[in-house]
Design a protein around this motif. Structure first.
Motif, PDB file in Angstrom:
ATOM      1  N   ASP A   1      -7.426  -5.586  -6.830  1.00  0.00           N
ATOM      2  CA  ASP A   1      -8.696  -6.248  -6.528  1.00  0.00           C
ATOM      3  C   ASP A   1      -8.632  -7.744  -6.831  1.00  0.00           C
ATOM      4  O   ASP A   1      -9.263  -8.555  -6.153  1.00  0.00           O
ATOM      5  CB  ASP A   1      -9.817  -5.597  -7.339  1.00  0.00           C
ATOM      6  N   ALA A   2      -7.859  -8.113  -7.850  1.00  0.00           N
ATOM      7  CA  ALA A   2      -7.780  -9.523  -8.233  1.00  0.00           C
ATOM      8  C   ALA A   2      -7.175 -10.387  -7.133  1.00  0.00           C
ATOM      9  O   ALA A   2      -7.437 -11.588  -7.064  1.00  0.00           O
ATOM     10  CB  ALA A   2      -6.962  -9.662  -9.516  1.00  0.00           C
ATOM     11  N   VAL A   3      -6.365  -9.780  -6.239  1.00  0.00           N
ATOM     12  CA  VAL A   3      -5.733 -10.553  -5.165  1.00  0.00           C
ATOM     13  C   VAL A   3      -6.211 -10.105  -3.784  1.00  0.00           C
ATOM     14  O   VAL A   3      -5.721 -10.602  -2.767  1.00  0.00           O
ATOM     15  CB  VAL A   3      -4.184 -10.437  -5.235  1.00  0.00           C
ATOM     16  N   ALA A   4      -7.170  -9.164  -3.735  1.00  0.00           N
ATOM     17  CA  ALA A   4      -7.577  -8.596  -2.454  1.00  0.00           C
ATOM     18  C   ALA A   4      -8.172  -9.641  -1.521  1.00  0.00           C
ATOM     19  O   ALA A   4      -8.037  -9.540  -0.298  1.00  0.00           O
ATOM     20  CB  ALA A   4      -8.577  -7.463  -2.688  1.00  0.00           C
ATOM     21  N   ASP A   5      -8.845 -10.660  -2.057  1.00  0.00           N
ATOM     22  CA  ASP A   5      -9.474 -11.675  -1.212  1.00  0.00           C
ATOM     23  C   ASP A   5      -8.465 -12.528  -0.463  1.00  0.00           C
ATOM     24  O   ASP A   5      -8.814 -13.239   0.481  1.00  0.00           O
ATOM     25  CB  ASP A   5     -10.366 -12.585  -2.063  1.00  0.00           C
ATOM     26  N   ARG A   6      -7.216 -12.477  -0.884  1.00  0.00           N
ATOM     27  CA  ARG A   6      -6.195 -13.296  -0.237  1.00  0.00           C
ATOM     28  C   ARG A   6      -5.594 -12.611   0.983  1.00  0.00           C
ATOM     29  O   ARG A   6      -4.796 -13.195   1.698  1.00  0.00           O
ATOM     30  CB  ARG A   6      -5.072 -13.626  -1.234  1.00  0.00           C
ATOM     31  N   LEU A   7      -5.956 -11.344   1.198  1.00  0.00           N
ATOM     32  CA  LEU A   7      -5.404 -10.578   2.308  1.00  0.00           C
ATOM     33  C   LEU A   7      -6.533 -10.030   3.181  1.00  0.00           C
ATOM     34  O   LEU A   7      -7.577  -9.626   2.666  1.00  0.00           O
ATOM     35  CB  LEU A   7      -4.573  -9.398   1.787  1.00  0.00           C
ATOM     36  N   PRO A   8      -6.336  -9.979   4.496  1.00  0.00           N
ATOM     37  CA  PRO A   8      -7.308  -9.297   5.343  1.00  0.00           C
ATOM     38  C   PRO A   8      -7.388  -7.818   4.947  1.00  0.00           C
ATOM     39  O   PRO A   8      -6.366  -7.192   4.646  1.00  0.00           O
ATOM     40  CB  PRO A   8      -6.733  -9.463   6.757  1.00  0.00           C
ATOM     41  N   ARG A   9      -8.585  -7.276   4.961  1.00  0.00           N
ATOM     42  CA  ARG A   9      -8.748  -5.892   4.508  1.00  0.00           C
ATOM     43  C   ARG A   9      -7.970  -4.920   5.382  1.00  0.00           C
ATOM     44  O   ARG A   9      -7.417  -3.931   4.885  1.00  0.00           O
ATOM     45  CB  ARG A   9     -10.233  -5.533   4.477  1.00  0.00           C
TER      46      ARG A   9
ATOM     47  N   THR B   1      -5.164  -5.484   6.953  1.00  0.00           N
ATOM     48  CA  THR B   1      -3.754  -5.606   6.580  1.00  0.00           C
ATOM     49  C   THR B   1      -3.463  -4.878   5.279  1.00  0.00           C
ATOM     50  O   THR B   1      -2.444  -4.182   5.149  1.00  0.00           O
ATOM     51  CB  THR B   1      -3.370  -7.092   6.440  1.00  0.00           C
ATOM     52  N   LEU B   2      -4.367  -5.011   4.304  1.00  0.00           N
ATOM     53  CA  LEU B   2      -4.169  -4.363   3.008  1.00  0.00           C
ATOM     54  C   LEU B   2      -4.153  -2.839   3.158  1.00  0.00           C
ATOM     55  O   LEU B   2      -3.265  -2.165   2.606  1.00  0.00           O
ATOM     56  CB  LEU B   2      -5.286  -4.788   2.052  1.00  0.00           C
ATOM     57  N   MET B   3      -5.093  -2.288   3.923  1.00  0.00           N
ATOM     58  CA  MET B   3      -5.152  -0.833   4.083  1.00  0.00           C
ATOM     59  C   MET B   3      -3.970  -0.305   4.889  1.00  0.00           C
ATOM     60  O   MET B   3      -3.357   0.710   4.525  1.00  0.00           O
ATOM     61  CB  MET B   3      -6.468  -0.426   4.736  1.00  0.00           C
ATOM     62  N   ALA B   4      -3.636  -0.972   5.974  1.00  0.00           N
ATOM     63  CA  ALA B   4      -2.509  -0.524   6.788  1.00  0.00           C
ATOM     64  C   ALA B   4      -1.196  -0.634   6.014  1.00  0.00           C
ATOM     65  O   ALA B   4      -0.335   0.257   6.095  1.00  0.00           O
ATOM     66  CB  ALA B   4      -2.427  -1.341   8.080  1.00  0.00           C
TER      67      ALA B   4
ATOM     68  N   LEU C   1      -4.688   3.780  13.188  1.00  0.00           N
ATOM     69  CA  LEU C   1      -6.133   3.806  13.397  1.00  0.00           C
ATOM     70  C   LEU C   1      -6.827   2.651  12.679  1.00  0.00           C
ATOM     71  O   LEU C   1      -7.768   2.050  13.201  1.00  0.00           O
ATOM     72  CB  LEU C   1      -6.701   5.147  12.917  1.00  0.00           C
ATOM     73  N   VAL C   2      -6.363   2.340  11.477  1.00  0.00           N
ATOM     74  CA  VAL C   2      -6.958   1.217  10.738  1.00  0.00           C
ATOM     75  C   VAL C   2      -6.725  -0.091  11.482  1.00  0.00           C
ATOM     76  O   VAL C   2      -7.633  -0.919  11.626  1.00  0.00           O
ATOM     77  CB  VAL C   2      -6.369   1.149   9.309  1.00  0.00           C
ATOM     78  N   VAL C   3      -5.505  -0.296  11.975  1.00  0.00           N
ATOM     79  CA  VAL C   3      -5.186  -1.530  12.697  1.00  0.00           C
ATOM     80  C   VAL C   3      -6.008  -1.631  13.982  1.00  0.00           C
ATOM     81  O   VAL C   3      -6.406  -2.726  14.406  1.00  0.00           O
ATOM     82  CB  VAL C   3      -3.675  -1.590  13.002  1.00  0.00           C
TER      83      VAL C   3
ATOM     84  N   LEU D   1       3.555   5.938  -4.744  1.00  0.00           N
ATOM     85  CA  LEU D   1       2.609   6.547  -3.808  1.00  0.00           C
ATOM     86  C   LEU D   1       1.169   6.339  -4.268  1.00  0.00           C
ATOM     87  O   LEU D   1       0.294   5.936  -3.489  1.00  0.00           O
ATOM     88  CB  LEU D   1       2.914   8.041  -3.679  1.00  0.00           C
ATOM     89  N   GLN D   2       0.920   6.586  -5.544  1.00  0.00           N
ATOM     90  CA  GLN D   2      -0.450   6.485  -6.054  1.00  0.00           C
ATOM     91  C   GLN D   2      -0.879   5.028  -6.225  1.00  0.00           C
ATOM     92  O   GLN D   2      -2.069   4.725  -6.130  1.00  0.00           O
ATOM     93  CB  GLN D   2      -0.573   7.254  -7.366  1.00  0.00           C
ATOM     94  N   ALA D   3       0.074   4.137  -6.483  1.00  0.00           N
ATOM     95  CA  ALA D   3      -0.270   2.719  -6.540  1.00  0.00           C
ATOM     96  C   ALA D   3      -0.763   2.242  -5.177  1.00  0.00           C
ATOM     97  O   ALA D   3      -1.732   1.472  -5.078  1.00  0.00           O
ATOM     98  CB  ALA D   3       0.933   1.898  -6.992  1.00  0.00           C
ATOM     99  N   ALA D   4      -0.113   2.710  -4.112  1.00  0.00           N
ATOM    100  CA  ALA D   4      -0.576   2.360  -2.769  1.00  0.00           C
ATOM    101  C   ALA D   4      -1.950   2.963  -2.496  1.00  0.00           C
ATOM    102  O   ALA D   4      -2.804   2.320  -1.869  1.00  0.00           O
ATOM    103  CB  ALA D   4       0.436   2.857  -1.731  1.00  0.00           C
ATOM    104  N   SER D   5      -2.187   4.182  -2.962  1.00  0.00           N
ATOM    105  CA  SER D   5      -3.510   4.796  -2.800  1.00  0.00           C
ATOM    106  C   SER D   5      -4.566   4.007  -3.567  1.00  0.00           C
ATOM    107  O   SER D   5      -5.713   3.889  -3.115  1.00  0.00           O
ATOM    108  CB  SER D   5      -3.479   6.245  -3.295  1.00  0.00           C
ATOM    109  N   ALA D   6      -4.198   3.479  -4.729  1.00  0.00           N
ATOM    110  CA  ALA D   6      -5.137   2.681  -5.520  1.00  0.00           C
ATOM    111  C   ALA D   6      -5.485   1.375  -4.823  1.00  0.00           C
ATOM    112  O   ALA D   6      -6.540   0.788  -5.100  1.00  0.00           O
ATOM    113  CB  ALA D   6      -4.551   2.389  -6.902  1.00  0.00           C
TER     114      ALA D   6
END
Length: 456
Positions: free
Chosen positions: A66-74, A76-79, A181-183, A108-113
């Motif tokens: 979350d601390a760096v989420a604003d630097r990436l398009p949402r 892109t982050l989810m995909a 689907l996200v993209v 795997l779980q870090a990516a899910s987080a």
């Protein structure tokens, strides 16, 4: 409820969620078989450690992302998170050491987080109407419950024709499909805070969401509600097999039936809640669900204490269904509460904090349920976890002020200081800051200075 699927963007995101959940369910079955192949009789301890690693990853990684989420398009982050999960799933069939399982499970779980809180924060922007968002929350709850029933059945059918390693390929395919689907979805732009560094990036600490939780009465109550749900869920997740096989002496097939009863109770409530929440405050619904857990724990104590009797099996099914119903009553409106309380630009932080802090509760209750059940007996586990659930429910009642359906602070810049709408407001830079307490699905209206309207 399914009317929200008419929204093209939400339909694609929901489909991505369902496909990814199915893939995760297949991986859960395959991972258990992989652990048995590697560790034999120690497979249980391997899975227990993997589960603890999963929760630790959720607790630690979500705030950092979350601390760096604003630097990436949402999008892109989810995909990207989906593709990382697909790569891990593709690698799992080739491991032959326990430590390799642990490393890959953490990845795997870090990516899910990274994926899940971002996904949760996107949906309120896609469905801004409260009624539509409530229906989306219920659909999401149903998706989780149906996955818990459908994925094991699908895995059993597939295993009749192939080895379990192929299930990991199904998991990989699910995550790749989710990424596509996200993209393909066109996401609305997130709200941004006006605070920026000289580089144009809003600085945000990893603890921003947690600070919001601890500063807001209704969100502090939500922390207690998370603990109550985790206490009940841990009993079901960890000790169902012990109750069914050892305490009641029933077959392995009845384990699935008991878990199905829990899912059925949860699904029933998820179907009913949209209509209920249109008339009743979130606070009332969620607190009653938490207090119901105390009653259900009492019923489970009676079933556990009984040494014989054919009534115990249907009673256990009823208790598990009641646990599912009570947990769903608490969990389903959670997104509505966060959406109301957190300013739009802070939603990702708030959902990340909910994701992390709620899993911290599970990190406590999972090992407690297993350790107490194995060493001191099921009754001791029921008493301890029931006490935790009861205490957490009572604390939530005390922390969440009556009549507070979720306060949203905001600033008005177009009203005169003496306008009745600004009663109790404080003057800040750019206008007047105050908060409302929205009730159920009703919204308030603003009237320009010098005019009259429904709210005066």
């Amino acid at each position: 409820m399914i009317s929200v699927l008419r929204n093209r963007t939400y339909r694609r995101l929901f489909t991505a969620q369902v496909i990814a959940l199915t893939g995760t369910g297949l991986a859960t079955v395959a991972l258990g078989l992989l652990a048995y192949d590697i560790a034999g009789a120690r497979a249980g301890s391997v899975l227990g450690t993997a589960l603890a690693i999963k929760m630790a990853a959720y607790v630690a990684i979500a705030p950092a992302i979350d601390a760096v989420a604003d630097r990436l398009p949402r999008r892109t982050l989810m995909a990207g998170a989906d593709l990382i999960r697909a790569a891990v799933a593709l690698t799992l069939p080739f491991v032959d050491q326990i430590w390799q399982v642990y490393v890959l499970i953490f990845a795997l779980q870090a990516a899910s987080a990274a994926f899940t809180p971002t996904f949760q924060a996107v949906i309120p922007d896609v469905l801004p109407e409260e009624r539509d968002y409530t229906r989306a929350l219920s659909l999401s709850r149903l998706a989780y419950d149906l996955e818990s029933l459908f994925s094991p059945a699908l895995a059993a059918a597939l295993l009749a024709f192939m080895s379990y390693n192929w299930l990991f390929l199904g998991t990989m395919g699910g995550f790749v499909a989710s990424a596509v689907l996200v993209v393909s979805a066109v996401l609305p732009k997130p709200a941004r805070s006006s605070a920026r560094t000289k580089d144009g990036v809003r600085p945000k600490a990893a603890t921003a969401g947690a600070r919001l939780f601890f500063a807001t009465p209704s969100l502090r109550a939500l922390l207690s509600l998370n603990l109550a749900v985790a206490a009940a869920g841990a009993v079901v997740t960890v000790n169902t097999v012990v109750y069914v096989r050892d305490h009641l002496g029933r077959t392995t097939g009845d384990v699935a039936l008991a878990l199905g009863a829990y899912g059925a109770g949860s699904m029933l409530v998820a179907l009913l809640l949209p209509r209920v929440l249109a008339r009743v405050e979130d606070r009332t619904v969620m607190l009653r669900g938490a207090l119901l857990l105390t009653v259900v724990f009492g019923a489970l104590g009676a079933v556990t204490a009984a040494g014989s009797g054919g009534w115990r099996w249907p009673a256990l099914l009823a208790v598990w269904a009641a646990f599912g119903a009570a947990c769903s009553t608490v969990l389903t409106p959670t997104g509505r509460l966060i959406r109301r309380v957190a300013p739009p630009e802070s939603r990702t932080s708030a959902f990340a904090a909910q994701f992390s802090l709620s899993h911290a509760c599970w990190l406590l209750t999972y090992p407690l349920a297993g350790w107490l059940g194995a060493t001191a007996g099921l009754q001791a586990a029921v008493v301890a976890l029931g006490a935790i659930a009861s205490g957490a429910a009572v604390l939530a009642v005390r922390l969440w002020p009556s009549g507070d359906g979720g306060e949203r602070p905001h600033v008005h810049s177009g009203l005169t200081p003496d306008h009745p709408h600004l009663t109790g407001a404080a003057q800040v830079s750019g206008g007047w800051r105050h908060r409302h307490r929205p009730v159920a699905d009703r919204l308030h209206a603003h009237c320009p200075a010098g005019t009259s309207g429904p709210l005066g």
